[in-house]
Every structure is written in structure tokens, then in C-alpha cells.
Design a protein around this motif. Structure first.
Motif, PDB file in Angstrom:
ATOM      1  N   TYR A  77       0.818  -1.214   0.000  1.00 37.38           N
ATOM      2  CA  TYR A  77       0.000   0.000   0.000  1.00 37.38           C
ATOM      3  C   TYR A  77       0.852   1.266   0.000  1.00 37.38           C
ATOM      4  O   TYR A  77       0.605   2.197  -0.765  1.00 37.38           O
ATOM      5  N   LEU A  78       1.871   1.299   0.883  1.00 36.99           N
ATOM      6  CA  LEU A  78       2.641   2.532   1.082  1.00 36.99           C
ATOM      7  C   LEU A  78       3.303   3.080  -0.182  1.00 36.99           C
ATOM      8  O   LEU A  78       3.077   4.240  -0.531  1.00 36.99           O
ATOM      9  N   PRO A  79       4.106   2.262  -0.899  1.00 36.32           N
ATOM     10  CA  PRO A  79       4.735   2.809  -2.109  1.00 36.32           C
ATOM     11  C   PRO A  79       3.696   3.293  -3.107  1.00 36.32           C
ATOM     12  O   PRO A  79       3.848   4.362  -3.699  1.00 36.32           O
ATOM     13  N   LEU A  80       2.623   2.520  -3.239  1.00 34.39           N
ATOM     14  CA  LEU A  80       1.580   2.862  -4.211  1.00 34.39           C
ATOM     15  C   LEU A  80       0.951   4.215  -3.870  1.00 34.39           C
ATOM     16  O   LEU A  80       0.868   5.119  -4.708  1.00 34.39           O
ATOM     17  N   VAL A  81       0.526   4.379  -2.620  1.00 32.76           N
ATOM     18  CA  VAL A  81      -0.175   5.602  -2.233  1.00 32.76           C
ATOM     19  C   VAL A  81       0.782   6.800  -2.240  1.00 32.76           C
ATOM     20  O   VAL A  81       0.404   7.908  -2.608  1.00 32.76           O
ATOM     21  N   LEU A  82       2.052   6.556  -1.883  1.00 32.25           N
ATOM     22  CA  LEU A  82       3.008   7.656  -1.863  1.00 32.25           C
ATOM     23  C   LEU A  82       3.350   8.120  -3.277  1.00 32.25           C
ATOM     24  O   LEU A  82       3.378   9.320  -3.558  1.00 32.25           O
ATOM     25  N   ILE A  83       3.574   7.166  -4.189  1.00 29.24           N
ATOM     26  CA  ILE A  83       3.923   7.544  -5.559  1.00 29.24           C
ATOM     27  C   ILE A  83       2.736   8.242  -6.228  1.00 29.24           C
ATOM     28  O   ILE A  83       2.882   9.302  -6.844  1.00 29.24           O
ATOM     29  N   LEU A  84       1.554   7.674  -6.065  1.00 32.93           N
ATOM     30  CA  LEU A  84       0.366   8.293  -6.666  1.00 32.93           C
ATOM     31  C   LEU A  84       0.117   9.678  -6.064  1.00 32.93           C
ATOM     32  O   LEU A  84      -0.125  10.645  -6.784  1.00 32.93           O
ATOM     33  N   GLY A  85       0.176   9.763  -4.738  1.00 23.84           N
ATOM     34  CA  GLY A  85      -0.095  11.035  -4.064  1.00 23.84           C
ATOM     35  C   GLY A  85       0.943  12.089  -4.419  1.00 23.84           C
ATOM     36  O   GLY A  85       0.607  13.251  -4.656  1.00 23.84           O
ATOM     37  N   LEU A  86       2.198  11.666  -4.498  1.00 25.43           N
ATOM     38  CA  LEU A  86       3.272  12.603  -4.838  1.00 25.43           C
ATOM     39  C   LEU A  86       3.120  13.083  -6.283  1.00 25.43           C
ATOM     40  O   LEU A  86       3.240  14.290  -6.556  1.00 25.43           O
ATOM     41  N   SER A  87       2.838  12.152  -7.196  1.00 25.03           N
ATOM     42  CA  SER A  87       2.652  12.556  -8.598  1.00 25.03           C
ATOM     43  C   SER A  87       1.512  13.546  -8.713  1.00 25.03           C
ATOM     44  O   SER A  87       1.621  14.568  -9.408  1.00 25.03           O
ATOM     45  N   ALA A  88       0.417  13.247  -8.033  1.00 24.14           N
ATOM     46  CA  ALA A  88      -0.741  14.141  -8.104  1.00 24.14           C
ATOM     47  C   ALA A  88      -0.395  15.512  -7.548  1.00 24.14           C
ATOM     48  O   ALA A  88      -0.738  16.541  -8.130  1.00 24.14           O
ATOM     49  N   SER A 151      -3.810 -15.955  -3.888  1.00 18.51           N
ATOM     50  CA  SER A 151      -2.614 -15.194  -4.260  1.00 18.51           C
ATOM     51  C   SER A 151      -2.932 -13.766  -4.712  1.00 18.51           C
ATOM     52  O   SER A 151      -2.034 -12.938  -4.769  1.00 18.51           O
ATOM     53  N   TRP A 152      -4.199 -13.467  -5.014  1.00 16.52           N
ATOM     54  CA  TRP A 152      -4.535 -12.124  -5.482  1.00 16.52           C
ATOM     55  C   TRP A 152      -5.333 -11.317  -4.458  1.00 16.52           C
ATOM     56  O   TRP A 152      -5.593 -10.132  -4.659  1.00 16.52           O
ATOM     57  N   SER A 153      -5.737 -11.948  -3.363  1.00 14.97           N
ATOM     58  CA  SER A 153      -6.615 -11.261  -2.407  1.00 14.97           C
ATOM     59  C   SER A 153      -5.933 -10.034  -1.801  1.00 14.97           C
ATOM     60  O   SER A 153      -6.573  -8.991  -1.621  1.00 14.97           O
ATOM     61  N   MET A 154      -4.633 -10.148  -1.502  1.00 17.71           N
ATOM     62  CA  MET A 154      -3.952  -9.015  -0.880  1.00 17.71           C
ATOM     63  C   MET A 154      -3.917  -7.818  -1.829  1.00 17.71           C
ATOM     64  O   MET A 154      -4.209  -6.690  -1.436  1.00 17.71           O
ATOM     65  N   ALA A 155      -3.598  -8.092  -3.116  1.00 13.47           N
ATOM     66  CA  ALA A 155      -3.603  -7.010  -4.104  1.00 13.47           C
ATOM     67  C   ALA A 155      -4.996  -6.401  -4.198  1.00 13.47           C
ATOM     68  O   ALA A 155      -5.159  -5.182  -4.337  1.00 13.47           O
ATOM     69  N   SER A 156      -6.040  -7.240  -4.085  1.00  9.26           N
ATOM     70  CA  SER A 156      -7.420  -6.762  -4.216  1.00  9.26           C
ATOM     71  C   SER A 156      -7.811  -5.795  -3.105  1.00  9.26           C
ATOM     72  O   SER A 156      -8.687  -4.963  -3.302  1.00  9.26           O
ATOM     73  N   VAL A 157      -7.203  -5.926  -1.928  1.00 10.65           N
ATOM     74  CA  VAL A 157      -7.539  -4.973  -0.863  1.00 10.65           C
ATOM     75  C   VAL A 157      -6.593  -3.775  -0.863  1.00 10.65           C
ATOM     76  O   VAL A 157      -6.941  -2.694  -0.385  1.00 10.65           O
ATOM     77  N   ILE A 158      -5.394  -3.963  -1.419  1.00  5.91           N
ATOM     78  CA  ILE A 158      -4.424  -2.854  -1.451  1.00  5.91           C
ATOM     79  C   ILE A 158      -4.862  -1.788  -2.463  1.00  5.91           C
ATOM     80  O   ILE A 158      -4.815  -0.586  -2.168  1.00  5.91           O
ATOM     81  N   ILE A 159      -5.305  -2.224  -3.645  1.00  4.83           N
ATOM     82  CA  ILE A 159      -5.653  -1.266  -4.707  1.00  4.83           C
ATOM     83  C   ILE A 159      -6.721  -0.259  -4.247  1.00  4.83           C
ATOM     84  O   ILE A 159      -6.513   0.949  -4.348  1.00  4.83           O
ATOM     85  N   PRO A 160      -7.869  -0.715  -3.722  1.00  8.28           N
ATOM     86  CA  PRO A 160      -8.871   0.268  -3.264  1.00  8.28           C
ATOM     87  C   PRO A 160      -8.362   1.152  -2.134  1.00  8.28           C
ATOM     88  O   PRO A 160      -8.727   2.333  -2.063  1.00  8.28           O
ATOM     89  N   SER A 161      -7.510   0.609  -1.263  1.00  6.93           N
ATOM     90  CA  SER A 161      -7.007   1.404  -0.139  1.00  6.93           C
ATOM     91  C   SER A 161      -6.169   2.562  -0.650  1.00  6.93           C
ATOM     92  O   SER A 161      -6.302   3.697  -0.182  1.00  6.93           O
ATOM     93  N   ALA A 162      -5.281   2.263  -1.615  1.00  9.50           N
ATOM     94  CA  ALA A 162      -4.444   3.324  -2.178  1.00  9.50           C
ATOM     95  C   ALA A 162      -5.305   4.317  -2.941  1.00  9.50           C
ATOM     96  O   ALA A 162      -5.091   5.527  -2.882  1.00  9.50           O
ATOM     97  N   TRP A 163      -6.321   3.801  -3.636  1.00 11.54           N
ATOM     98  CA  TRP A 163      -7.233   4.668  -4.395  1.00 11.54           C
ATOM     99  C   TRP A 163      -7.918   5.671  -3.473  1.00 11.54           C
ATOM    100  O   TRP A 163      -8.023   6.851  -3.755  1.00 11.54           O
ATOM    101  N   LYS A 164      -8.384   5.183  -2.317  1.00 10.14           N
ATOM    102  CA  LYS A 164      -9.108   6.064  -1.407  1.00 10.14           C
ATOM    103  C   LYS A 164      -8.186   7.075  -0.730  1.00 10.14           C
ATOM    104  O   LYS A 164      -8.536   8.251  -0.593  1.00 10.14           O
ATOM    105  N   ASP A 165      -6.996   6.652  -0.322  1.00  3.03           N
ATOM    106  CA  ASP A 165      -6.136   7.518   0.483  1.00  3.03           C
ATOM    107  C   ASP A 165      -5.250   8.445  -0.333  1.00  3.03           C
ATOM    108  O   ASP A 165      -4.670   9.383   0.214  1.00  3.03           O
ATOM    109  N   MET A 166      -5.137   8.174  -1.639  1.00  4.99           N
ATOM    110  CA  MET A 166      -4.241   8.956  -2.483  1.00  4.99           C
ATOM    111  C   MET A 166      -4.514  10.454  -2.365  1.00  4.99           C
ATOM    112  O   MET A 166      -3.590  11.261  -2.253  1.00  4.99           O
TER     113      MET A 166
END
Lengths: 290, 271
Positions: A77-88, A151-166
């Protein structure tokens, strides 16, 4: 002007918040510590067991897995939300036509509740007929099982979390960017620095305090992650997304192991206090407010 | 030069559209019938728009009741948080009494307690008070915000002393100064706190999940999360329900956008 003691008046002003604060924060916090040394099912009186709960925790595969999953969640979650948030934040730092509307748009997911975000993404990531897999099917790719797959469940919860917090990360970083005096960048530009150089040598280094702050807040918040995961996967499949708070809820409210669940709470508390402690220590070195 | 600024705008705009697409998809899905919603290739807009899903939501959930529950709980908690925070903030900022710093430290310390850590003893406490499955049990632990007290203290510290002294000379007591001088000057901070506490109560999930069982007492998020089953979920219907839940918040956000982002910023930087 030396003012008289206003003890009685102060008491009246403070009591309405101080009594609830004691009842619903201080006493429960102390109780959590005490209960963690007992075995208590709420039906029979609590029994003192010393450190037994903590000794059991070290060997509890479910708890260790939930700790591992929480860390895994944060790591994704962290790298994803930080990179997206920083780019934005970098993209919207300058004013242009529509920049305010875009800021508002980026922030909309932040005010949406976790339950709604989780349901929405559960549908988008639905293995059969969900948007993502339907689109993948169009280009001939068989999409994964997302939240139904181990194997995909963790990615499935990380994506929406980063989307919301970005949007929130963007907001905090925008404030950080705007506190950088424009003269620095102007001076560098006059000296012939390229945009890229200005970004790497001036903007980002001066933004590190804000980035560090966002990092710490995200760590503290996400060690307590629960809502979106509970709605999307209930910790499954096969415990692949079970997190610490879920173990606390399960052990206390499903199994009635109040002492054991409190021991887990104390472990969570110590982790969060450690992060807070590191922040307070480093804050003096990293951050200069105003 | 011109080309560059255009390119600069293109990326954030496309990104913004992608970011908002899930909301669009939610509304679009809610207007599709069961067959079209699962169709491949997916249709962007419903070919045969239907309100059937909305009818189903109203049959399964008592939506007006849920909205009323959420509004009543949120409004009460916001009111309590604002008043307790303003009172305490005033005492810490403007009154002189023994133990002031020590007591304030207690407030600061509780700001660091994560709610998830005290949820078990809090539940036991509510059980002993006989408040399980009641609005009192739901709302009491949220009636005080240490952060709110901190915020109001900051705001009240900024009030010029001359104003206070003039009132004292006019014979005003502490309570009068609080009502007539402190509160009106702190309206921006009170508004920020109101927005933040409303958001956190309106969206609260874990505590309602633990303490409320009766369907008629549930708040919106709790009832929504119960809509989907393990395997057979009527997704278009769920999307209709989430759309209904998002619309009022989205409208409030459109009207108060600046204030809302500003208060989130305040919370982030000071909390």
C-alpha cells in the motif's frame, strides 16, 4: 494582570470532557493492559495467568500470519499511495485551468466511507462479470480470481485502499510543496537548472519532511487496517488477508477470549507507540514547522 | 511553450477521469438489469436503464430509517464533541487553575491511543453498563475528542487578551466571556471540527459493528456491509444502495469542498 485562581469555574468547563475521557479512553487503556494478563470469557470471573497469553501469542500461527499480512499490506500500500499522491501533488502544484476541479476530484474518494469503497471495488474486481476481468477478457486475458484467490486477495484490498487515500496524501504533500519558497526554484532556473534538476535537487529534498510525516501517519493508520478488508474478504480466502485487528475482533467477540485478544491489542499498541516514538525523535531533526 | 502547458494539463486530467471512473461505474451498474450488468463486453452506459435495483434496495433495506439513524447519531455526536471541546479548550486557554498542564497532558496522551487497542475493554465496559445494542453505547465513546480539545485550545489561545479584559471590567464572568467572546471568534475552528467529527462518525464501521446488532438500529455503513452475501450477491442492487449512500455526501462535498479539504489538512498537520 494577575488573575485569581479559577479552579471551580475550570472544573465546570473541564468535567464534561474529562469524565468521558477517563471512562472511555483512560480506563479502557489501563484495563486492556490488565486484562491481557488474565483469562476471561466474561461468563466466569477473570483468572490471572501472568504472561501466558503473550507466550501463547508467539506460537499462534493465526496471529503471526495476521502480523505478516498487515506488514505485507503496508508494504504494498505505502509505495503505491506515496507515488500516486506525490505525482498528483506535483502535477497540481501549479495553478492552471481546471486545477481546482481536479484537486476536488482527486479528494472525493477520501470522504467516501471504507464500506462503500470496499463494496464498489469488490464489484469492479469481481472475478465473473466484474469490470476489470471483463476488460481483460476483451484482450484475450483470463483475469485472476482477485478477492476469491489466495494469491490475489492481498492485491485486491491494497488497490482500493491506495485509491481512497491517495487524495489525502496529495493534500498533505501539496501543503508541503506550497511551503517551499518559490525563490529557490527561481534562483535555480536562472542559473540554468533544468526542470528535472530542480525537481530532484530542490523540490524533493525540501519535501522530505512532509513525505516523512505522511509516511509515519500512514504507518500508524494502517497497522490498524480493518474496515475495507473485513468487507471485501473477511480475512480470507484461507486467512490470506487476515490482519491484526481482525484477530482481536475474532478472539474477543467470536471466541470470547478477552484476555488473549487484549494481549494482541497490547502488541499492536507497542508497535504503534514505537512508530510514534521514532517520529517524535526524528521530527526534531527532519521537520521545521514554519 | 504553449504545447508544454497543454501536455502538463493532459496527464492530470486523464488521471482524474480514471480516478473518478469507479464512481461512474457504480452509478452505471446500478441502472443496469441483472443480465447487462454482467455482460461481456461491458457496456459503458446502460442500454436499457432501469430503476429496478433501486426498488429492490428499498424493499430489502429501510433506507429512510437508516439515513435517519446515521444522521441522528452523527448530529448528536458532533454536537457533544463540539460543546465538550469548546468548554475544555476555553478552560485550558483562558482560565488559571492548579494542575492545568498535568490535566492537559492527559488529553494529549489519549490522542495517541488507537481506538482498535481499547475496543475489547470498551465493549466489556458497555456490557457492564447494559448499553450493548443501544445508541448510548454507540455514541458515548465518541462524545469526546481529545484532538477537538486540542484544536479549540489553540483557537482560544489566539483570542487577544484585551477583549477579555474589557469584558472583565464590564463585569462579565467566565461563562459570559466564553459565550459572548470566545465562541463567536472560534467559529472557523468549530466548523473544521464539526466537519471532521461528522465524517468520522458518519463513516464509522468497527465500533458500530461490535456494539449494534438490531437491524433497526444500524447505521448506513453497517447495513450496507450486510447487503452482500458469500457467493450470490446482487451487485447491481448493491451498487444502487451505495449510490444512494454516496449522493448526499457528494452533494455536501460539492458545496463545502474548500472547507472540507481545509479541515482535513488541519487534522493532518496538527493530529
Amino acid at each position: 494582570m494577575i488573575r485569581p485562581k479559577q479552579g471551580r469555574t475550570a472544573l465546570l468547563f473541564i468535567a464534561p470532557s474529562f469524565i468521558p475521557l477517563l471512562m472511555f479512553f483512560v480506563i479502557p487503556m489501563i484495563s486492556a493492559g490488565v486484562i491481557s494478563f488474565t483469562e476471561w470469557d466474561l461468563l466466569t470471573p477473570p483468572r490471572w495467568v501472568g504472561l501466558a497469553n503473550f507466550q501463547e501469542l508467539i506460537h499462534d500461527q493465526d496471529f503471526l500470519l495476521s502480523l505478516r499480512n498487515t506488514l505485507l499490506f503496508i508494504l504494498g500500500y505505502l509505495p503505491l499511495v506515496l507515488i500516486l499522491g506525490l505525482s498528483a501533488a506535483l502535477a497540481l502544484d501549479r495553478k492552471f485551468r481546471g486545477s481546482n476541479a481536479l484537486r476536488a476530484a482527486y479528494f472525493l474518494p477520501v470522504i467516501t466511507s471504507w464500506v462503500i469503497v470496499a463494496l464498489l471495488w469488490k464489484w469492479i474486481l469481481n472475478p465473473n462479470g466484474g469490470l476489470v476481468n471483463s476488460l481483460l477478457a476483451q484482450i484475450g486475458i483470463q483475469g485472476p480470481g482477485w478477492w476469491t484467490s489466495k494469491s490475489w486477495s492481498m492485491a485486491s484490498v491494497i488497490i482500493p485502499s491506495a485509491w481512497k487515500d491517495m487524495g489525502y496524501v496529495m493534500l498533505l504533500l501539496l501543503a508541503g510543496l506550497q511551503s517551499i519558497p518559490p525563490e529557490y526554484k527561481e534562483a535555480a532556473a536562472i542559473d540554468g537548472a533544468s526542470k528535472r534538476q530542480i525537481l530532484l535537487k530542490i523540490t524533493l529534498p525540501l519535501l522530505t519532511p512532509a513525505l516523512f510525516f505522511v509516511l509515519v501517519i500512514s504507518l500508524i493508520n494502517n497497522f490498524q487496517v480493518f474496515d475495507q478488508i473485513w468487507v471485501m474478504t473477511q480475512g480470507g480466502p484461507e486467512g490470506s488477508t487476515s490482519v491484526v485487528v481482525q484477530q482481536i475482533v475474532k478472539n474477543s467477540f467470536d471466541y470470547g477470549h478477552m484476555g488473549y485478544a487484549s494481549a494482541m491489542s497490547m502488541v499492536l499498541f507497542v508497535i504503534i507507540m514505537l512508530i510514534t516514538g521514532i517520529q517524535l525523535r526524528l521530527q526534531k531533526r527532519w521537520v521545521n514547522y514554519e | 511553450m504553449n504545447r508544454k502547458t497543454n501536455g502538463f494539463k493532459l496527464f492530470p486530467t486523464i488521471f482524474g477521469i480514471l480516478l473518478l471512473f469507479p464512481f461512474f461505474w457504480m452509478v452505471s451498474s446500478s441502472l443496469k438489469n441483472g443480465v447487462e450488468a454482467f455482460a461481456t463486453p461491458p457496456t459503458l452506459l446502460p442500454k436499457h436503464p432501469t430503476l429496478e435495483n433501486y426498488r429492490n434496495v428499498f424493499q430489502i433495506l429501510d433506507m429512510p430509517r437508516l439515513f435517519l439513524n446515521s444522521i441522528a447519531v452523527s448530529a448528536t455526536v458532533v454536537f457533544l464533541q463540539l460543546s465538550t471541546s469548546a468548554f475544555a479548550g476555553f478552560a485550558f486557554a483562558r482560565l488559571n487553575f492548579r494542575g492545568k498542564n498535568a490535566i492537559f497532558m492527559v488529553y494529549l496522551a489519549t490522542m495517541m491511543i488507537p481506538f482498535q487497542v481499547i475496543i475489547v475493554p470498551l465493549f466489556i465496559e458497555m456490557r457492564q453498563l447494559g448499553l450493548i445494542d443501544s445508541y448510548l453505547g454507540l455514541g458515548l465513546p465518541m462524545m469526546v475528542s481529545a484532538f477537538g480539545v486540542f484544536l479549540m485550545r489553540q483557537a482560544m489561545l489566539a483570542i487577544p487578551r484585551e477583549l477579555e479584559e474589557a469584558a472583565i471590567i464590564d463585569g462579565a464572568g467566565s461563562f459570559r466571556i466564553f459565550i459572548a467572546i470566545a465562541l463567536p471568534l472560534c467559529i472557523p475552528s468549530l466548523a473544521a471540527l464539526a466537519i471532521l467529527s461528522f465524517m468520522s462518525v458518519w463513516n464509522a464501521y468497527l465500533w458500530p459493528l461490535v456494539i449494534i446488532f438490531s437491524p433497526e438500529k444500524m447505521t448506513l455503513p453497517l447495513a450496507l456491509s450486510n447487503l452482500h452475501g458469500e457467493n450470490l450477491t446482487d451487485w447491481p442492487m448493491v451498487m444502487a444502495a451505495t449510490t444512494l449512500a454516496v449522493i448526499p455526501i457528494a452533494i455536501v462535498y460539492l458545496v463545502l469542498q474548500r472547507q472540507i479539504t481545509q479541515s482535513f489538512l488541519t487534522a493532518g498537520l496538527k493530529g
